[in-house]
Enzyme design. Sequence first.
Site, PDB file in Angstrom:
ATOM      1  N   ASP A 318       0.931  -1.279  -0.062  1.00 20.32           N
ATOM      2  CA  ASP A 318      -0.124  -0.052   0.035  1.00 20.32           C
ATOM      3  C   ASP A 318       0.902   1.258   0.103  1.00 20.32           C
ATOM      4  O   ASP A 318       2.116   1.134   0.041  1.00 20.32           O
ATOM      5  CB  ASP A 318      -0.835  -0.146   1.124  1.00 20.32           C
ATOM      6  CG  ASP A 318      -2.406   0.913   0.972  1.00 20.32           C
ATOM      7  OD1 ASP A 318      -2.074   1.724   0.159  1.00 20.32           O
ATOM      8  OD2 ASP A 318      -3.188   0.675   1.723  1.00 20.32           O
TER       9      ASP A 318
HETATM   10  C1  BGC Z   1      -5.259   3.281   0.357  1.00 21.36           C
HETATM   11  C2  BGC Z   1      -5.345   2.046  -0.703  1.00 21.36           C
HETATM   12  C3  BGC Z   1      -5.448   2.554  -2.041  1.00 21.36           C
HETATM   13  C4  BGC Z   1      -4.013   3.360  -2.218  1.00 21.36           C
HETATM   14  C5  BGC Z   1      -3.913   3.915  -3.738  1.00 21.36           C
HETATM   15  C6  BGC Z   1      -3.922   3.832   0.202  1.00 21.36           C
HETATM   16  O1  BGC Z   1      -3.773   5.051   0.705  1.00 21.36           O
HETATM   17  O2  BGC Z   1      -4.934   2.674   1.583  1.00 21.36           O
HETATM   18  O3  BGC Z   1      -6.605   1.551  -0.252  1.00 21.36           O
HETATM   19  O4  BGC Z   1      -5.448   1.779  -3.024  1.00 21.36           O
HETATM   20  O5  BGC Z   1      -3.879   4.386  -1.421  1.00 21.36           O
HETATM   21  O6  BGC Z   1      -4.652   4.742  -3.640  1.00 21.36           O
END
Ligand code: BGC
Length: 764
Positions: A318
């Site tokens: 993530d």
């Molecule tokens: C979130 C994810 C997301 C990623 C990309 C992160 O902050 O936890 O769920 O897919 O950002 O945008």
Amino acid sequence: MKKRIVVLLLVFVLLGVIIGLLVRCSEPSPENRDASSSGKRIEALIDKMTLEEKVGQMTQITLSHLLRQDEEGVKEPFELDTARLRKAVVDHHVGSILNNGGHANSLAKWHTIISQIQEMAMDETRLGIPVIYGIDAIHGANYTQDATLFPQQIAQAATWNPEIVREAASITAYETRASGIPWNFSPVLGLGREPAWPRFWETFGEDVHLAKTLGRAMVKGYQGDQLTSDSTRVAACMKHYIGYSVPRTGKDRTPAWIPERQLRQYFLPPFAEAVDAGVKTVMINSGDVNGIPAHSSSFLLKDLLREEMNFEGLVVSDWMDIRYLHTRHKIAATQKEAVKMAVNAGVDMSMVPDNYRFFDHLVALVREGKVSEQRINDAVRNILEVKMDLGLYEKPVTHYENYPKFASEEFSRANLEAAREAITLLKNKGNNLPLDKNTRVLVTGPTANSMTALNGGWSYTWQGLETDRFIEEHHTVLEAIEAKAGAANVMYAAGSGFEEDKNLRAAYQKAQQADHIILCLGENAYCETPGNINDLYLPESQQKLARRMAATGKPVTLVLVEGRPRLISNFEPQMDAVVMGYLPGNRGGDAIADVLFGDVNPSGKLPFTYPRHPNSLEIYDHKSTETNGPQHGLGYNPQYSFGHGLSYTTFQYSDIRLSDSTMAEDGRIDVEVEVTNTGNRAGKETVMMFLRDHYASVTPPVRKLKDYQKVALEAGESRKVQFQIRPQDITFVGRDNRWIREEGKFSVMIAGRQATFVFNKSQS
Ligand code: BGC
């Protein structure tokens, strides 16, 4: 002479073009390519790749970092900065790019962006490997202007209708691909068992079976059956693996404590089901579980994910989460150490997202022998396989002109249908609802006239706070009521803000002239950490408005537009009806009005327990010890229970019929119940079958959802609904953390009725 040279040159150029075309045509088409030939192609590529090229594939950069910038950040209108793009794709061989640059783009803009990226990746790099672009299209292509924005996942769960979820995902895939993007960071498969968590609404609610079945439907909807040859599909990404959804504090990205038994019994099955459904990618939990950040856990990433669940796809981190092992979690003394931990634990791709330190560190670590080249090859293989599965080599760019159904009337109708099935009638004292269209209504409250509130986060922008700027044609709740009941019958007063007082007196005065008050409370858009709260109650300003409206003596219908169950217990008794809208998306206003005025008979059911008190957050499948003390209002005594939802018609259930009173190890029990619509209008009912294990070596839950079916019944119509129970349905995670089943007595529970059977292993 000069003329001759020109002719010769032309002949050469022409020959070059013909040879180029022949080479392209000799590439196997996706339809003809079998698994082994694509496997060989990948191995051949890996053989040719330098270490830098491999590590580049493992690097994911955010779009904003590649756009033109000035002192204030990204320059509007968005445009790729060729030098930055070249630094990423050519100099660092970056394999993946993500995100939206700050806000939603038009289809044409997306097309330009994706084409430029792919042209550079395919034409200016040695090996011409296409970039895989990923995005969070979590309730429709929510970063593309004019796209179909569906109810958020929690609202989709309230439909209890896998077909609706599959269809919404399939439309989302189509519109995401129309935007040129082949990879979707969805679905969320964590369970919504911590109501304060600001990502509660991104889940399918608290139940394992519901999350399993709807998660499967969503993955199928995104990926279809033939990903490679179907450029209306995207690769799905189950997230956030695992344990992210139950932080002990209720705050985002804070630690979770999950005993292994619970992890296996509750949290793993939805992910295992998605793996079984063929999900291509997984994103890792940003938080820590039992003191170990998921990004560094080889137990979670290798033993469980790869070995036990047999996941063969791509593991992406993530946002910044490898870096966070050093800066937040403090388990790595340096960023380089963090990279080593994560890659060795099993992360294939790092969502870096805004520099090349991951790249530099990883190249160095391999050279120093601290990360093996084999580990790098495995990661690259997983990445290239997804690119190949998506047919990106053959078709790196899709063109929106080939997607005529984008934002079509057909998709909008499917969206409306999804929202209609989600809306849940929680209370209807004295059958106050549905309202007659001639009723003079006052519509008030902070969610009454806001598309922002209806859509929530991940809508046009990350936090979703600019939604009203992007939407013209869709109806807020107020506008939908006006369209239905006629503006002359509708008064409006803001009444209160989300967190601050507004003109309460004006609302009170207008209420005097109304026959009925539609009080729209809830939450403004948010997501992730900015959505953290300290108090689950609805803010005081909204409570004040509710009490004031109740004090008018007029009937009040409370409409809740919110992403998590904000407590209402201190004024709910004064409400005549309560309608749960969740975050119902762009057609949510229409769907709520349809339910309020009876054009749609509500059929949504709560996919979670709506708590009554802030320190009593028991959920439906609690242990019997947690039920203690209901006579004093203590213990399990929610505002509304899991699965609750009323209708404008009535359903009656027959007794439960079991095909047998005992089940053996190779046996099966057929369950049948007859449901009759005893009211005077058509309606849909979700028949839920729960099981109760009377005694077990690990304390059993009071009940557990095993299956459900949603049926549509005309007035007076009856339907026999059948389920099956097999030995695997009565398994649980035993004392040694393995799945077992034990002999004994079980109850089948459907709509307040029960029937029992005995499981006896040895009986033939
Ligand atoms: C979130 C994810 C997301 C990623 C990309 C992160 O902050 O936890 O769920 O897919 O950002 O945008």
